[in-house]
Write a protein that holds these residues in place. Structure first.
Motif, mmCIF file in Angstrom:
data_model
loop_
_atom_site.group_PDB
_atom_site.id
_atom_site.type_symbol
_atom_site.label_atom_id
_atom_site.label_comp_id
_atom_site.label_asym_id
_atom_site.label_seq_id
_atom_site.Cartn_x
_atom_site.Cartn_y
_atom_site.Cartn_z
ATOM 1 N N THR A 169 2.658 -5.258 -0.128
ATOM 2 C CA THR A 169 3.960 -5.138 0.530
ATOM 3 C C THR A 169 4.819 -6.364 0.275
ATOM 4 O OG1 THR A 169 3.095 -3.680 2.261
ATOM 5 C CG2 THR A 169 5.124 -4.892 2.751
ATOM 6 N N GLN A 170 4.230 -7.543 0.405
ATOM 7 C CA GLN A 170 4.992 -8.769 0.198
ATOM 8 C C GLN A 170 5.462 -8.896 -1.252
ATOM 9 O OE1 GLN A 170 5.959 -10.862 2.750
ATOM 10 N NE2 GLN A 170 7.310 -11.561 1.094
ATOM 11 N N TYR A 171 4.610 -8.500 -2.184
ATOM 12 C CA TYR A 171 4.993 -8.498 -3.600
ATOM 13 C C TYR A 171 6.228 -7.620 -3.802
ATOM 14 C CZ TYR A 171 4.759 -7.307 -8.595
ATOM 15 O OH TYR A 171 5.067 -7.088 -9.922
ATOM 16 N N LEU A 181 8.501 -6.667 -1.570
ATOM 17 C CA LEU A 181 9.686 -7.243 -0.922
ATOM 18 C C LEU A 181 10.274 -8.368 -1.761
ATOM 19 C CD1 LEU A 181 8.430 -7.304 2.782
ATOM 20 C CD2 LEU A 181 10.206 -5.815 1.823
ATOM 21 N N ASN A 182 9.408 -9.173 -2.357
ATOM 22 C CA ASN A 182 9.903 -10.259 -3.211
ATOM 23 C C ASN A 182 10.621 -9.712 -4.446
ATOM 24 O OD1 ASN A 182 8.847 -12.167 -1.461
ATOM 25 N ND2 ASN A 182 6.949 -12.436 -2.620
ATOM 26 N N GLU A 237 5.958 -1.105 -1.386
ATOM 27 C CA GLU A 237 4.733 -1.043 -2.182
ATOM 28 C C GLU A 237 4.962 -0.340 -3.522
ATOM 29 O OE1 GLU A 237 4.926 2.748 0.173
ATOM 30 O OE2 GLU A 237 5.292 0.628 0.613
ATOM 31 N N GLU A 253 -1.177 -5.888 2.670
ATOM 32 C CA GLU A 253 -0.229 -6.956 3.023
ATOM 33 C C GLU A 253 0.280 -7.669 1.769
ATOM 34 O OE1 GLU A 253 -2.730 -5.767 6.255
ATOM 35 O OE2 GLU A 253 -3.302 -6.632 4.310
ATOM 36 N N GLN A 254 -0.617 -7.980 0.850
ATOM 37 C CA GLN A 254 -0.214 -8.642 -0.387
ATOM 38 C C GLN A 254 0.710 -7.743 -1.210
ATOM 39 O OE1 GLN A 254 -4.170 -9.253 -1.898
ATOM 40 N NE2 GLN A 254 -4.258 -11.399 -1.253
#
Length: 359
Positions: free
Chosen positions: A98-100, A102-103, A128, A95-96
């Motif tokens: 993926t969010q990294y 996307l940002n 990712e 999750e971390q």
């Protein structure tokens, strides 16, 4: 009539001699042009961002083994340590990660550039990659080259093993968007003793960019193709540390020789310089391709500013460092050298940035 013909013949000889002498006088040794660029960048080196100063200093050290670049290399080590500290402490769950990703991708959303839009479109379904490829692998590989690793190296390797890198390295749209970076990354994975998908990447690249379709590529995509070729060889040399054998990459050198005039006409100076340096890595210093690339690069230098400007005429040192350090290497090649490493040059590693340890 005979006298006039003789005078014409003499005047013609004198003109030719004068022109040749003038041309010879204007001819500047390639090494002198390289020094001109060095004198522009090195007094300002430590005003540049850490990544840029490290990029320059590491390449110049591998050419010269001159310890004056120690501070730039320490900056690079500090950057690597900072990245790996952050990744190991904050970015370990899917999750971390993926969010990294996307940002990171948000920076491409409003860019009108073809490359940016390709990267956004290709990567939004696999964000990712922005962490794994663009972030983690480069820092781990650089630490490895220094003879170092992160103190949480085992944890970071477990993260790598959660993903099949073949997914990214063989995807045509990813190759069109990130090809040179992927060339680096598949070799870094091999260097780290993790997944080995180098051959799969090369096959996918050649299928994505068949030579017969060159004329149908956009200017950006043609440049991307050549950039990938140069980075396959750079990555195989562990970035100017090891010589390479022409026969191991015969298809690339054959392509260069056949297409060098088109490459010089249709790509940027950093790519032209990289092609020349590829030949130098193979010990082909006297190949006509090297002469053509050196001539093109030398004549791209702006004497007033002592550097090669961008295609838009910009003389910013930070954004221009990449093309200019490559120009220095092409014009004043000094061979390959391994290092620096904690074992070979221990004096350069007396203060290792926090988070890094000897392998």
């Amino acid at each position: 009539m005979r006298l006039l013909s003789f005078r014409y013949w003499v005047l013609t000889l004198l003109f030719c001699w004068s022109f040749a002498a003038h041309s010879l006088q204007l001819s500047i040794p390639y090494q002198q042009s390289a020094e001109q660029i060095r004198q522009t960048f090195e007094p300002q080196l430590y005003t540049l961002p850490a990544f840029t100063a490290g990029h320059y200093g590491l390449r110049m050290y591998r050419q010269s083994l001159d310890p004056k670049y120690t501070a730039a290399i320490w900056q690079d080590m500090a950057r690597v340590a900072s990245n790996l500290n952050k990744f190991s402490a904050e970015l370990t769950t899917p999750e971390q990660i993926t969010q990294y990703g996307l940002n990171r991708l948000k920076s491409y959303e409003n860019s009108p550039k073809e490359r940016s839009q390709r990267r956004l479109a290709a990567t939004k379904a696999m964000p990712e990659y922005m962490y794994l490829g663009v972030g983690l692998l480069g820092s781990m590989a650089r630490a490895n080259e220094y003879g170092l690793k992160h103190r949480d190296d085992a944890k970071l390797r477990e993260v790598i093993r959660c993903y099949d890198f073949k997914k990214y390295a063989t995807d045509p749209e990813m190759i069109r968007a990130w090809g040179a970076q992927l060339a680096n990354q598949v070799y870094w994975l091999r260097q780290l003793g993790e997944q080995d998908v180098v051959n799969e990447f090369v096959v996918a690249f050649r299928e994505t960019y068949p030579d017969s379709k060159d004329s149908k590529l956009s200017e950006q995509q043609y440049g991307n193709k050549i950039y990938i070729l140069t980075h396959i060889i750079f990555a195989a040399s562990q970035y100017y540390q090891l010589p390479i054998q022409e026969k191991d990459f015969q298809w690339i050198f054959d392509y260069y020789r056949k297409n060098i005039d088109n490459i010089i006409k249709n790509t940027k100076e950093d790519i032209i310089a990289e092609v020349g340096v590829n030949f130098l890595l193979a010990g082909l210093d006297n190949d006509p391709v090297v002469g053509k690339t050196r001539y093109a690069i030398q004549h791209a230098i702006n004497d007033k500013h002592g550097m090669i400007p961008s295609v838009t005429g910009d003389f910013d040192l930070a954004s221009g460092e990449h093309r200019n350090v490559l120009a220095i290497m092409l014009l004043d090649w000094k061979g390959t050298n391994i290092g620096p490493t904690v074992n070979r040059q221990p004096d350069m590693f007396k203060r290792i940035p926090y988070g890094l340890i000897a392998k």
